[in-house]
Design a protein around this motif. Structure first.
Motif, mmCIF file in Angstrom:
data_model
loop_
_atom_site.group_PDB
_atom_site.id
_atom_site.type_symbol
_atom_site.label_atom_id
_atom_site.label_comp_id
_atom_site.label_asym_id
_atom_site.label_seq_id
_atom_site.Cartn_x
_atom_site.Cartn_y
_atom_site.Cartn_z
ATOM 1 N N ALA A 198 4.534 32.384 -20.007
ATOM 2 C CA ALA A 198 3.963 31.031 -20.052
ATOM 3 C C ALA A 198 5.056 30.026 -19.683
ATOM 4 C CB ALA A 198 3.445 30.746 -21.455
ATOM 5 N N HIS A 226 8.222 23.483 -20.903
ATOM 6 C CA HIS A 226 8.901 22.384 -20.198
ATOM 7 C C HIS A 226 10.206 22.848 -19.550
ATOM 8 C CE1 HIS A 226 6.362 19.619 -22.764
ATOM 9 N NE2 HIS A 226 6.185 19.160 -21.546
ATOM 10 N N SER A 249 1.085 33.515 -17.619
ATOM 11 C CA SER A 249 -0.145 33.030 -18.262
ATOM 12 C C SER A 249 -0.293 31.523 -18.087
ATOM 13 C CB SER A 249 -0.152 33.415 -19.740
ATOM 14 O OG SER A 249 0.939 32.806 -20.385
ATOM 15 N N ASP A 295 2.354 26.654 -20.698
ATOM 16 C CA ASP A 295 2.510 27.027 -22.110
ATOM 17 C C ASP A 295 1.695 26.056 -22.948
ATOM 18 O OD1 ASP A 295 3.467 27.247 -24.799
ATOM 19 O OD2 ASP A 295 5.207 28.330 -24.005
ATOM 20 N N LEU A 296 0.729 26.595 -23.676
ATOM 21 C CA LEU A 296 -0.194 25.733 -24.423
ATOM 22 C C LEU A 296 0.550 24.915 -25.482
ATOM 23 C CD1 LEU A 296 -3.182 28.232 -24.682
ATOM 24 C CD2 LEU A 296 -2.881 26.364 -23.054
ATOM 25 N N GLY A 301 4.419 14.340 -18.648
ATOM 26 C CA GLY A 301 3.946 15.625 -18.125
ATOM 27 C C GLY A 301 3.523 15.484 -16.675
ATOM 28 N N GLN A 329 -9.709 20.712 -18.613
ATOM 29 C CA GLN A 329 -8.770 20.175 -17.616
ATOM 30 C C GLN A 329 -9.446 20.151 -16.249
ATOM 31 O OE1 GLN A 329 -5.189 22.495 -17.498
ATOM 32 N NE2 GLN A 329 -4.860 22.353 -19.689
ATOM 33 N N TRP A 358 -4.731 15.564 -17.706
ATOM 34 C CA TRP A 358 -4.899 14.761 -16.523
ATOM 35 C C TRP A 358 -5.100 15.656 -15.310
ATOM 36 C CZ3 TRP A 358 -0.830 15.954 -19.355
ATOM 37 C CH2 TRP A 358 0.134 16.724 -18.738
HETATM 38 C C1 LIG Z 1 4.252 19.715 -18.747
HETATM 39 C C2 LIG Z 1 3.490 19.847 -17.512
HETATM 40 C C3 LIG Z 1 2.112 20.255 -17.812
HETATM 41 C C4 LIG Z 1 1.399 20.632 -16.609
HETATM 42 C C5 LIG Z 1 0.038 21.132 -16.958
HETATM 43 C C6 LIG Z 1 -0.589 21.721 -15.782
HETATM 44 C C7 LIG Z 1 -1.927 22.268 -16.098
HETATM 45 C C8 LIG Z 1 -1.853 23.731 -16.213
HETATM 46 C C9 LIG Z 1 -2.894 24.402 -16.559
HETATM 47 C C10 LIG Z 1 -2.835 25.840 -16.852
HETATM 48 O O1 LIG Z 1 -1.946 26.578 -16.560
HETATM 49 S S1 LIG Z 1 -4.220 26.371 -17.638
HETATM 50 C C11 LIG Z 1 -3.863 27.980 -18.198
HETATM 51 C C12 LIG Z 1 -3.210 27.971 -19.539
HETATM 52 N N1 LIG Z 1 -3.088 29.338 -20.035
HETATM 53 C C13 LIG Z 1 -3.959 29.919 -20.847
HETATM 54 O O2 LIG Z 1 -4.959 29.349 -21.231
HETATM 55 C C14 LIG Z 1 -3.654 31.326 -21.306
HETATM 56 C C15 LIG Z 1 -3.578 31.405 -22.801
HETATM 57 N N2 LIG Z 1 -3.270 32.775 -23.228
HETATM 58 C C16 LIG Z 1 -4.176 33.755 -23.315
HETATM 59 O O3 LIG Z 1 -5.342 33.577 -23.042
HETATM 60 C C17 LIG Z 1 -3.716 35.106 -23.778
HETATM 61 O O4 LIG Z 1 -2.533 34.952 -24.491
HETATM 62 C C18 LIG Z 1 -3.453 36.074 -22.581
HETATM 63 C C19 LIG Z 1 -2.532 35.462 -21.564
HETATM 64 C C20 LIG Z 1 -4.818 36.430 -21.950
HETATM 65 C C21 LIG Z 1 -2.792 37.383 -23.100
HETATM 66 O O5 LIG Z 1 -3.585 37.937 -24.121
HETATM 67 P P1 LIG Z 1 -3.021 39.221 -24.912
HETATM 68 O O6 LIG Z 1 -3.996 39.489 -25.992
HETATM 69 O O7 LIG Z 1 -2.710 40.313 -23.968
HETATM 70 O O8 LIG Z 1 -1.617 38.760 -25.503
HETATM 71 P P2 LIG Z 1 -1.341 37.650 -26.606
HETATM 72 O O9 LIG Z 1 -1.057 38.335 -27.887
HETATM 73 O O10 LIG Z 1 -2.405 36.632 -26.604
HETATM 74 O O11 LIG Z 1 -0.011 36.984 -26.027
HETATM 75 C C22 LIG Z 1 1.299 37.382 -26.435
HETATM 76 C C23 LIG Z 1 2.036 36.167 -26.905
HETATM 77 O O12 LIG Z 1 2.173 35.253 -25.820
HETATM 78 C C24 LIG Z 1 1.644 33.991 -26.196
HETATM 79 N N3 LIG Z 1 1.084 33.325 -25.021
HETATM 80 C C25 LIG Z 1 0.419 33.893 -24.012
HETATM 81 N N4 LIG Z 1 0.057 32.961 -23.116
HETATM 82 C C26 LIG Z 1 0.500 31.778 -23.577
HETATM 83 C C27 LIG Z 1 0.433 30.422 -23.072
HETATM 84 N N5 LIG Z 1 -0.159 30.106 -21.903
HETATM 85 N N6 LIG Z 1 0.993 29.453 -23.793
HETATM 86 C C28 LIG Z 1 1.625 29.738 -24.961
HETATM 87 N N7 LIG Z 1 1.735 30.996 -25.490
HETATM 88 C C29 LIG Z 1 1.170 31.995 -24.795
HETATM 89 C C30 LIG Z 1 0.569 34.315 -27.211
HETATM 90 O O13 LIG Z 1 0.303 33.187 -28.001
HETATM 91 C C31 LIG Z 1 1.224 35.443 -27.986
HETATM 92 O O14 LIG Z 1 2.156 34.859 -28.862
HETATM 93 P P3 LIG Z 1 2.305 35.416 -30.349
HETATM 94 O O15 LIG Z 1 0.941 35.360 -30.960
HETATM 95 O O16 LIG Z 1 2.809 36.817 -30.197
HETATM 96 O O17 LIG Z 1 3.285 34.502 -31.010
#
Ligand SMILES: CCCCCCC/C=C/C(=O)SCCNC(=O)CCNC(=O)[C@H](O)C(C)(C)COP(=O)(O)OP(=O)(O)OC[C@H]1O[C@@H](n2cnc3c(N)ncnc32)[C@H](O)[C@@H]1OP(=O)(O)O
Length: 356
Positions: free
Chosen positions: A134, A137, A169, A172-173, A191, A248, A353
């Motif tokens: 993920a 920043h 992924s 980072d949320l 951002g 979004q 945004w």
């Molecule tokens: C500052 C500038 C901002 C610009 C913004 C631009 C707009 C961008 C938009 C996007 O990119 S939208 C997409 C955002 N991403 C997501 O919605 C993905 C979220 N994650 C998931 O759905 C799942 O985690 C996964 C990727 C499908 C994986 O699932 P799986 O069950 O295989 O593993 P997990 O146990 O969920 O993940 C392991 C660990 O990693 C953490 N994690 C995964 N992805 C993210 C993420 N995008 N952000 C933050 N953390 C993430 C997840 O929370 C797990 O953490 P722990 O629970 O182990 O602490």
């Protein structure tokens, strides 16, 4: 030899025996036989044991090793034994240092990426495998810095890939959490500036930029694929842009480039209705250049990239510019329209945004 040197030699001999036990790697039969011969000579003197029979191979080899030392003195045998062990210890520690030393051509100054330049290729590898790569920043800023460096250095092409089972992924949320109520607008504006700089570095990248998509890709790392010149994907990769699901709108010039690449209907499925594509589907729709079986993905792709990277650098850079001039100009206009001085950051659910 004086009594003093003999004592040192005896002490070294014992130390060498201890060191030998600590070696992690088997030194091989030839060396083990030499050590055996020297040990016997050092402790018992010249070989006077009866010669083993021809068919007793192991005993015969050991006897030969000892017997070959003839009348070498016990002191000299101890000395030679200690020297041989010492050379084995040095070789092992040198090889361990080599294994522990940084990867060849690795650039300093990155925590969320592994950036290397080798064989005319700068490789930018997302390196937060435990967070599925993920992009936080710090990682946005490091990717900007890495693209800037790669654009200017001697490499012919640049490659973006992921470490671990995911390509990335996406955003980072946690970038959006822990924001105080009064700071929401500032967070969104900061951002937007970071996002503009990030996407701008993809739009303006002066050399061939190749995505090596090793696994699932989500969000912003899918949208900017359209700004890459080639996209090679493992058959494990999937492509998901769940923007409406997250409240979004699409970023990274995808609202312009996806319809251009795959047609409006397919782009709508992805960008409006969150359809996740398999690698084969993404390839059929033109977002991915070629799909490889995961089992041979790295081998096949890197062999191909190394061949590409030996092509003339300037010819590739100029040709890329010719191919992308219209896309570049339109993306640059979009970049200014969306985030220019007039400011048209669109807020969604009071938080997010659009980019373009
Ligand atoms: C500052 C500038 C901002 C610009 C913004 C631009 C707009 C961008 C938009 C996007 O990119 S939208 C997409 C955002 N991403 C997501 O919605 C993905 C979220 N994650 C998931 O759905 C799942 O985690 C996964 C990727 C499908 C994986 O699932 P799986 O069950 O295989 O593993 P997990 O146990 O969920 O993940 C392991 C660990 O990693 C953490 N994690 C995964 N992805 C993210 C993420 N995008 N952000 C933050 N953390 C993430 C997840 O929370 C797990 O953490 P722990 O629970 O182990 O602490």
């Amino acid at each position: 030899m004086t009594a003093a040197t003999m004592q040192v030699s005896q002490k070294d001999f014992q130390k060498a025996q201890e060191q030998l036990k600590l070696l992690k790697k088997d030194p091989g039969n030839e060396t083990k036989l030499k050590l055996y011969g020297l040990f016997k000579q050092a402790t018992e003197g010249p070989c006077n044991a009866p010669k083993p029979g021809m068919l007793d191979f192991v005993k015969k080899a050991k006897w030969d090793a000892w017997n070959s030392l003839g009348n070498l003195s016990q002191d000299d045998a101890r000395q030679k034994y200690a020297e041989l062990v010492s050379s084995l210890v040095s070789a092992e520690s040198a090889s361990q240092k080599k294994e522990a030393s940084p990867e060849e051509g690795r650039h300093d100054g990155y925590e969320t990426l592994i950036v290397t330049t080798k064989n005319n290729i700068t490789k930018i590898m997302f390196n937060r495998p435990d967070r599925k790569n993920a992009i936080n920043h710090q990682m946005y800023r490091e990717i900007i810095k890495a693209l800037e460096e790669a654009g200017k250095n001697d490499s012919t092409i640049a490659v973006i890939t992921g470490n671990g089972d995911y390509y990335s992924s996406g955003n980072d949320l946690n970038n959006f959490t822990n924001v105080q109520p009064g700071e929401m607008e500032k967070m969104a504006k900061d951002g937007a500036v970071l996002l503009k700089e990030f996407v701008g570095h993809f739009i303006d990248f002066p050399k061939p930029l190749i995505a090596v998509v090793n696994g699932p890709a989500i969000g912003i790392c899918v949208t900017v694929l359209a700004l890459c010149d080639l996209v090679y994907a493992s058959d494990r990769a999937t492509f998901h842009s769940p923007f409406s699901q997250l409240g979004q709108s699409p970023e990274g010039c995808s609202s312009y480039l996806f319809p251009k690449i795959m047609g409006l209907a397919k782009a709508s499925e992805m960008l409006l209705f969150n359809k996740k594509l398999t690698a084969a589907e993404a390839c059929a729709q033109g977002l991915v250049t070629e799909v490889f079986p995961d089992s041979s993905f790295q081998k096949e792709v890197w062999a191909r990239l190394e061949a590409y990277a030996s092509l003339p650098k300037n010819s590739l850079a100029v040709s890329k510019q010719l191919l992308r001039v219209n896309i570049h100009n339109n993306c640059a206009v979009l970049k200014c329209l969306c985030l220019g001085p007039a400011g048209c950051e669109h807020f969604h659910e009071g938080l997010l945004w659009t980019f373009c």
